[in-house]
Design a protein around this motif. Structure first.
Motif, PDB file in Angstrom:
ATOM      1  N   LEU A  30       0.840  -1.198   0.000  1.00  0.00           N
ATOM      2  CA  LEU A  30       0.000   0.000   0.000  1.00  0.00           C
ATOM      3  C   LEU A  30       0.872   1.243   0.000  1.00  0.00           C
ATOM      4  CD1 LEU A  30      -2.832  -0.856   2.524  1.00  0.00           C
ATOM      5  CD2 LEU A  30      -3.012  -0.594   0.077  1.00  0.00           C
ATOM      6  N   GLN A  31       0.365   2.279  -0.598  1.00  0.00           N
ATOM      7  CA  GLN A  31       1.065   3.556  -0.660  1.00  0.00           C
ATOM      8  C   GLN A  31       0.304   4.585   0.158  1.00  0.00           C
ATOM      9  OE1 GLN A  31       4.006   3.861  -2.228  1.00  0.00           O
ATOM     10  NE2 GLN A  31       3.848   1.702  -2.744  1.00  0.00           N
ATOM     11  N   PRO A  32       0.988   5.537   0.774  1.00  0.00           N
ATOM     12  CA  PRO A  32       0.281   6.624   1.463  1.00  0.00           C
ATOM     13  C   PRO A  32      -0.617   7.367   0.475  1.00  0.00           C
ATOM     14  CG  PRO A  32       2.580   6.598   2.099  1.00  0.00           C
ATOM     15  CD  PRO A  32       2.429   5.608   0.980  1.00  0.00           C
ATOM     16  N   GLY A  33      -1.812   7.705   0.937  1.00  0.00           N
ATOM     17  CA  GLY A  33      -2.780   8.393   0.099  1.00  0.00           C
ATOM     18  C   GLY A  33      -3.854   7.478  -0.454  1.00  0.00           C
ATOM     19  N   THR A  34      -3.715   6.165  -0.282  1.00  0.00           N
ATOM     20  CA  THR A  34      -4.705   5.214  -0.767  1.00  0.00           C
ATOM     21  C   THR A  34      -5.969   5.297   0.080  1.00  0.00           C
ATOM     22  OG1 THR A  34      -2.913   3.729  -1.430  1.00  0.00           O
ATOM     23  CG2 THR A  34      -5.106   2.777  -1.288  1.00  0.00           C
ATOM     24  N   MET A  35      -7.127   5.315  -0.564  1.00  0.00           N
ATOM     25  CA  MET A  35      -8.405   5.340   0.146  1.00  0.00           C
ATOM     26  C   MET A  35      -8.781   3.924   0.554  1.00  0.00           C
ATOM     27  SD  MET A  35      -9.414   8.453   0.378  1.00  0.00           S
ATOM     28  CE  MET A  35     -11.107   8.282   0.835  1.00  0.00           C
ATOM     29  N   VAL A  36      -9.190   3.755   1.821  1.00  0.00           N
ATOM     30  CA  VAL A  36      -9.541   2.435   2.339  1.00  0.00           C
ATOM     31  C   VAL A  36     -10.788   2.511   3.207  1.00  0.00           C
ATOM     32  CG1 VAL A  36      -7.152   1.582   2.344  1.00  0.00           C
ATOM     33  CG2 VAL A  36      -8.048   2.710   4.366  1.00  0.00           C
ATOM     34  N   LEU A  37     -11.424   1.360   3.389  1.00  0.00           N
ATOM     35  CA  LEU A  37     -12.486   1.199   4.368  1.00  0.00           C
ATOM     36  C   LEU A  37     -11.913   0.399   5.523  1.00  0.00           C
ATOM     37  CD1 LEU A  37     -15.517   0.225   2.116  1.00  0.00           C
ATOM     38  CD2 LEU A  37     -15.181   2.366   3.342  1.00  0.00           C
ATOM     39  N   ILE A  38     -12.252   0.791   6.744  1.00  0.00           N
ATOM     40  CA  ILE A  38     -11.765   0.084   7.926  1.00  0.00           C
ATOM     41  C   ILE A  38     -12.826  -0.928   8.334  1.00  0.00           C
ATOM     42  CG2 ILE A  38     -10.974   0.319  10.295  1.00  0.00           C
ATOM     43  CD1 ILE A  38     -10.287   3.261   9.557  1.00  0.00           C
ATOM     44  N   LYS A  39     -12.480  -2.211   8.276  1.00  0.00           N
ATOM     45  CA  LYS A  39     -13.434  -3.267   8.602  1.00  0.00           C
ATOM     46  C   LYS A  39     -13.711  -3.276  10.096  1.00  0.00           C
ATOM     47  CE  LYS A  39     -11.874  -6.309   4.904  1.00  0.00           C
ATOM     48  NZ  LYS A  39     -11.306  -7.628   4.591  1.00  0.00           N
ATOM     49  N   GLU A  40     -14.981  -3.227  10.444  1.00  0.00           N
ATOM     50  CA  GLU A  40     -15.413  -3.285  11.839  1.00  0.00           C
ATOM     51  C   GLU A  40     -16.251  -4.545  12.022  1.00  0.00           C
ATOM     52  OE1 GLU A  40     -14.586  -1.247  14.252  1.00  0.00           O
ATOM     53  OE2 GLU A  40     -13.613   0.302  13.065  1.00  0.00           O
ATOM     54  N   ASP A  41     -15.965  -5.325  13.070  1.00  0.00           N
ATOM     55  CA  ASP A  41     -16.676  -6.580  13.296  1.00  0.00           C
ATOM     56  C   ASP A  41     -18.152  -6.370  13.610  1.00  0.00           C
ATOM     57  OD1 ASP A  41     -14.443  -8.119  12.839  1.00  0.00           O
ATOM     58  OD2 ASP A  41     -13.824  -8.116  14.936  1.00  0.00           O
ATOM     59  N   ASN A  42     -18.467  -5.339  14.353  1.00  0.00           N
ATOM     60  CA  ASN A  42     -19.832  -5.142  14.824  1.00  0.00           C
ATOM     61  C   ASN A  42     -20.656  -4.189  13.974  1.00  0.00           C
ATOM     62  OD1 ASN A  42     -19.275  -6.858  16.988  1.00  0.00           O
ATOM     63  ND2 ASN A  42     -18.456  -5.173  18.197  1.00  0.00           N
ATOM     64  N   ALA A  43     -20.174  -3.879  12.796  1.00  0.00           N
ATOM     65  CA  ALA A  43     -20.897  -2.951  11.923  1.00  0.00           C
ATOM     66  C   ALA A  43     -21.061  -3.576  10.536  1.00  0.00           C
ATOM     67  CB  ALA A  43     -20.133  -1.629  11.815  1.00  0.00           C
ATOM     68  N   PRO A  45     -21.039  -3.626   6.401  1.00  0.00           N
ATOM     69  CA  PRO A  45     -20.067  -2.996   5.494  1.00  0.00           C
ATOM     70  C   PRO A  45     -20.409  -1.576   5.065  1.00  0.00           C
ATOM     71  CG  PRO A  45     -20.408  -5.267   4.860  1.00  0.00           C
ATOM     72  CD  PRO A  45     -21.399  -4.969   5.955  1.00  0.00           C
ATOM     73  N   LEU A  46     -21.685  -1.224   4.967  1.00  0.00           N
ATOM     74  CA  LEU A  46     -22.038   0.139   4.571  1.00  0.00           C
ATOM     75  C   LEU A  46     -21.764   1.157   5.666  1.00  0.00           C
ATOM     76  CD1 LEU A  46     -25.321  -0.469   2.578  1.00  0.00           C
ATOM     77  CD2 LEU A  46     -23.066   0.086   1.688  1.00  0.00           C
ATOM     78  N   LYS A  47     -21.476   0.705   6.872  1.00  0.00           N
ATOM     79  CA  LYS A  47     -21.189   1.591   7.999  1.00  0.00           C
ATOM     80  C   LYS A  47     -19.702   1.638   8.349  1.00  0.00           C
ATOM     81  CE  LYS A  47     -25.510   2.517   8.880  1.00  0.00           C
ATOM     82  NZ  LYS A  47     -26.092   3.818   8.844  1.00  0.00           N
ATOM     83  N   TRP A  48     -18.840   0.940   7.587  1.00  0.00           N
ATOM     84  CA  TRP A  48     -17.411   0.948   7.871  1.00  0.00           C
ATOM     85  C   TRP A  48     -16.855   2.352   7.638  1.00  0.00           C
ATOM     86  CZ3 TRP A  48     -15.715  -4.047   4.853  1.00  0.00           C
ATOM     87  CH2 TRP A  48     -16.120  -5.162   5.569  1.00  0.00           C
ATOM     88  N   PRO A  49     -15.973   2.821   8.525  1.00  0.00           N
ATOM     89  CA  PRO A  49     -15.395   4.160   8.349  1.00  0.00           C
ATOM     90  C   PRO A  49     -14.474   4.238   7.131  1.00  0.00           C
ATOM     91  CG  PRO A  49     -14.922   3.282  10.547  1.00  0.00           C
ATOM     92  CD  PRO A  49     -15.559   2.200   9.764  1.00  0.00           C
ATOM     93  N   LEU A  50     -14.495   5.382   6.499  1.00  0.00           N
ATOM     94  CA  LEU A  50     -13.651   5.658   5.341  1.00  0.00           C
ATOM     95  C   LEU A  50     -12.416   6.406   5.809  1.00  0.00           C
ATOM     96  CD1 LEU A  50     -13.493   5.702   2.185  1.00  0.00           C
ATOM     97  CD2 LEU A  50     -14.606   7.922   2.319  1.00  0.00           C
ATOM     98  N   GLY A  51     -11.283   6.112   5.210  1.00  0.00           N
ATOM     99  CA  GLY A  51     -10.062   6.804   5.589  1.00  0.00           C
ATOM    100  C   GLY A  51      -9.039   6.788   4.475  1.00  0.00           C
ATOM    101  N   ARG A  52      -7.954   7.511   4.707  1.00  0.00           N
ATOM    102  CA  ARG A  52      -6.844   7.587   3.754  1.00  0.00           C
ATOM    103  C   ARG A  52      -5.579   7.131   4.465  1.00  0.00           C
ATOM    104  NH1 ARG A  52      -6.363  10.121  -1.025  1.00  0.00           N
ATOM    105  NH2 ARG A  52      -8.307  11.248  -0.761  1.00  0.00           N
ATOM    106  N   VAL A  53      -4.796   6.280   3.806  1.00  0.00           N
ATOM    107  CA  VAL A  53      -3.563   5.778   4.407  1.00  0.00           C
ATOM    108  C   VAL A  53      -2.612   6.948   4.616  1.00  0.00           C
ATOM    109  CG1 VAL A  53      -1.577   4.258   4.072  1.00  0.00           C
ATOM    110  CG2 VAL A  53      -3.841   3.493   3.382  1.00  0.00           C
ATOM    111  N   ASP A  54      -2.189   7.117   5.863  1.00  0.00           N
ATOM    112  CA  ASP A  54      -1.270   8.190   6.224  1.00  0.00           C
ATOM    113  C   ASP A  54       0.174   7.704   6.138  1.00  0.00           C
ATOM    114  OD1 ASP A  54      -1.099  10.933   7.104  1.00  0.00           O
ATOM    115  OD2 ASP A  54      -0.308  10.130   8.993  1.00  0.00           O
ATOM    116  N   SER A  55       0.440   6.514   6.700  1.00  0.00           N
ATOM    117  CA  SER A  55       1.773   5.926   6.620  1.00  0.00           C
ATOM    118  C   SER A  55       1.667   4.409   6.667  1.00  0.00           C
ATOM    119  CB  SER A  55       2.665   6.433   7.754  1.00  0.00           C
ATOM    120  OG  SER A  55       2.121   6.048   9.004  1.00  0.00           O
TER     121      SER A  55
END
Length: 109
Positions: A30-43, A45-55
């Motif tokens: 993975l490279q910094p700046g890649t958009m990802v979804l953070i998998k949560e066990d209790n949520a 998939p449509l409720k998974w938080p969105l984020g960008r790889v920082d490092s």
């Protein structure tokens, strides 16, 4: 002889059918700046938080193991297996010019 054949077939041929391709292919780190979804066990998939790889934190073998993700609320540290990379193309998009004038603008005048 039948038992010898069965033993040989079950240990050689059947194990070839059950090989896992996951460890035979290499994936790009993975490279910094890649958009990802953070998998949560209790949520769901449509409720998974969105984020960008920082490092990216790599292991001793140079393979990415952990990433630091910047979300809307905080920095989150997650294992690579606990994220889903979003397939976003990085090709530049051509800008298209909309036509000006024409029949619609003449009718309003």
């Amino acid at each position: 002889m039948q038992q010898a054949f069965w033993r040989k077939w079950s240990t050689s041929y059947l194990s070839l059918l059950q090989e896992r391709g996951k460890w035979k292919t290499t994936r790009q780190n993975l490279q910094p700046g890649t958009m990802v979804l953070i998998k949560e066990d209790n949520a769901p998939p449509l409720k998974w938080p969105l984020g960008r790889v920082d490092s990216v934190i790599t292991g001793g073998d140079g393979v990415s193991r952990v990433v630091v993700i910047r979300t809307a609320k905080a920095l989150v540290r997650r294992a690579i297996a606990r994220i889903a990379v979003l397939p976003i193309e990085t090709k530049p998009v051509e800008s298209r010019h909309l036509p000006t004038g024409g029949a619609c603008s003449q009718q309003n005048a």
